[in-house]
Scaffold this motif. Structure first.
Motif, PDB file in Angstrom:
ATOM      1  N   LYS A  88      33.086  26.244   9.269  1.00 17.37           N
ATOM      2  CA  LYS A  88      31.672  26.317   8.935  1.00 17.37           C
ATOM      3  C   LYS A  88      31.508  26.378   7.420  1.00 17.37           C
ATOM      4  O   LYS A  88      32.414  26.783   6.701  1.00 17.37           O
ATOM      5  N   GLU A 100      35.802  24.107  15.743  1.00 17.26           N
ATOM      6  CA  GLU A 100      35.740  25.565  15.851  1.00 17.26           C
ATOM      7  C   GLU A 100      36.287  26.233  14.590  1.00 17.26           C
ATOM      8  O   GLU A 100      37.260  25.766  13.997  1.00 17.26           O
ATOM      9  N   ASN A 101      35.646  27.307  14.212  1.00 14.54           N
ATOM     10  CA  ASN A 101      36.049  28.122  13.056  1.00 14.54           C
ATOM     11  C   ASN A 101      35.980  27.345  11.736  1.00 14.54           C
ATOM     12  O   ASN A 101      36.609  27.739  10.752  1.00 14.54           O
TER      13      ASN A 101
END
Length: 482
Positions: A201, A198-199
């Protein structure tokens, strides 16, 4: 604020409660011509890597020569279109025409600009990975124009959407077989074992380590739509941790060889990667030049620079090595070839007869270009030896760790046993380093000689460690802490 003259954002600022914004670093070209500045709102999650897209939807101001002479521009009005958020959303919803085809590990400790590494960490805290892309097969059929230009443009447009995930495997688990089973009935990303980061990218990411990964195998995935089981990068936490904490975990005699034979391949890989990067960058500059005379001058200049840089990198890498590793390297190649001998060798390989001065311009250019190209090559015989060095290093390390772990596990006083091994290891390694340093004048480039001095120094150091252990036990008994 984005300046096309510098291909980057040159300043950032926030507006006050009245909507006024003040920029102090409005960098533009020094030429007395018009220069544009674009003002990009970042509150909609804009990615700075999408500069080409941002300037299409952002207001701009043309800085005229008269403004450059004054050095300031005051009370300007900017009008931001209402549909900017909608334009960004529409752009992000465009289905990428590229896919991830490979993942590369990027060593964090190496600095390509200085050829130096900072002090090594005792624990790996994070890992940096980079995704590489290709055009989707379905889009290759309808390409109009240059494929590489389209790929570059597509990567710039979509790489910020790249997602990252991972699957954890047991130490003895067959990764490929497990992935095959997981992917048999459903896409990997729908498997319960698949975890999205998550978070995290983008094309290049830094992934913090998790405690749950210790003593496990991990495969990382990068993807724009769905993860492909064949496009991943494997990491084994225990081996990397072992390499970084080797001085603290191995017994004296084996420790020095484990350390040396693990470190040598690491430095070799660092050397190969650096000279390859330098050679490719220089070749790109030479090959872009179309004028034959200018191309010859570039090839002549950069062939010498490539030769000098390669030798500089080699010497810098050797400086990071121990005396034993340097002797081993110099015994393989005690004298570096001269630049003139490289010219003669390339002439022979190209069947160019006569003196170099009598060659045609194209032939001379070819010789210089071949020198640049060959500057990234390394000796295959030495590279093959690195495989054995890795095996030797890990064998010594694992054997020592197994012995120490066994001794501590079955000890009645584990704390005391751990302390004793720590002293033996620490002073043994210190002794081996001192031994190799003392052998410089005696051994010259004989690696066996250095190994002998290292073992002798290790023996002395271990003895000192034992003396300290005995002295510590005596003091503890004296004060009733037996």
């Amino acid at each position: 604020m984005y300046s096309p003259n510098f291909y980057s954002f040159v300043d950032r600022a926030k507006s006050d409660e009245n909507g006024f914004i003040e920029f102090h670093n409005a960098y533009v070209s020094s030429k007395m011509t018009n220069s544009d500045l674009y003002f990009v709102l970042n509150r909609y999650g804009l990615d700075e890597e999408q500069k080409d897209f941002h300037i299409k939807i952002s207001p701009s101001k043309t800085i005229q020569p008269k403004d450059k002479q004054v050095g300031e521009l005051l009370e300007q009005r900017l009008s931001f279109e209402k549909n900017i958020p909608k334009a960004i959303t529409l752009n992000d919803n465009i289905k990428p025409n590229i896919k991830v085809n490979a993942i590369e590990y990027i060593p964090q400790e190496y600095n390509h600009n200085s050829f130096n590494s900072p002090s090594e960490h005792h624990l790996i805290e994070s890992i940096t990975l980079q995704a590489h892309y290709v055009l989707k097969d379905s889009h290759k059929k309808n390409i109009q124009g240059d494929e590489q230009s389209l790929l570059k443009e597509s990567i710039q447009r979509h790489k910020h959407k790249t997602k990252w995930g991972y699957i954890v495997f047991d130490r003895d688990e067959d990764i490929e077989q497990t992935l095959k089973q997981l992917n048999k009935t459903q896409p990997l990303i729908y498997s319960k074992r698949f975890k999205e980061l998550e978070n995290i990218k983008g094309e290049i990411v830094n992934i913090p380590f998790k405690e749950e990964w210790e003593n496990k195998q991990i495969r990382f995935f990068a993807y724009l739509w769905r993860a492909n089981r064949d496009v991943g990068w494997n990491y084994e936490y225990t081996i990397e941790k072992l390499r970084m904490e080797l001085n603290h975990l191995t017994e004296s005699a084996y420790a020095i060889f484990a350390k040396e034979f693990i470190r040598i391949p690491q430095l070799r890989e660092e050397y190969q990667k650096t000279i390859k990067q330098i050679s490719n960058e220089i070749l790109a500059i030479v090959d872009e030049e179309k004028d034959k005379s200018k191309k010859f001058e570039l090839a002549k200049q950069y062939s010498k620079e490539a030769y000098l840089l390669r030798n500089q990198v080699l010497n810098d890498i050797r400086d990071k090595s121990s005396e034993f590793a340097r002797a081993l390297a110099k015994s393989e190649k005690p004298i570096l070839p001269s630049f003139e001998s490289l010219i003669a060798r390339k002439m022979q390989q190209n069947n160019f007869m006569g003196k170099f001065e009598n060659l045609s311009l194209e032939q001379k250019t070819k010789v210089y270009r071949d020198i640049i190209d060959s500057s990234k090559n390394t000796r295959k015989s030495v590279n093959n030896k690195m495989i054995y060095y890795k095996v030797f290093g890990r064998t010594f390390a694992i054997a020592t760790i197994a012995y120490v772990s066994y001794d501590i596990y079955y000890s009645d006083d584990r704390l005391k046993t751990a302390r004793e091994h720590t002293n033996i290891i620490g002073f043994g390694l210190l002794g081996s380093s001192v031994g190799m340093a003392m052998a410089v004048d005696t051994c010259d480039i004989n690696p066996i000689c250095y190994a002998g001095f290292a073992l002798l120094g290790s023996l002395v150091g271990s003895s000192v460690g034992n003396l300290i252990n005995n002295a510590t036990d005596t003091i503890l008994k004296k004060y009733g802490y037996e």
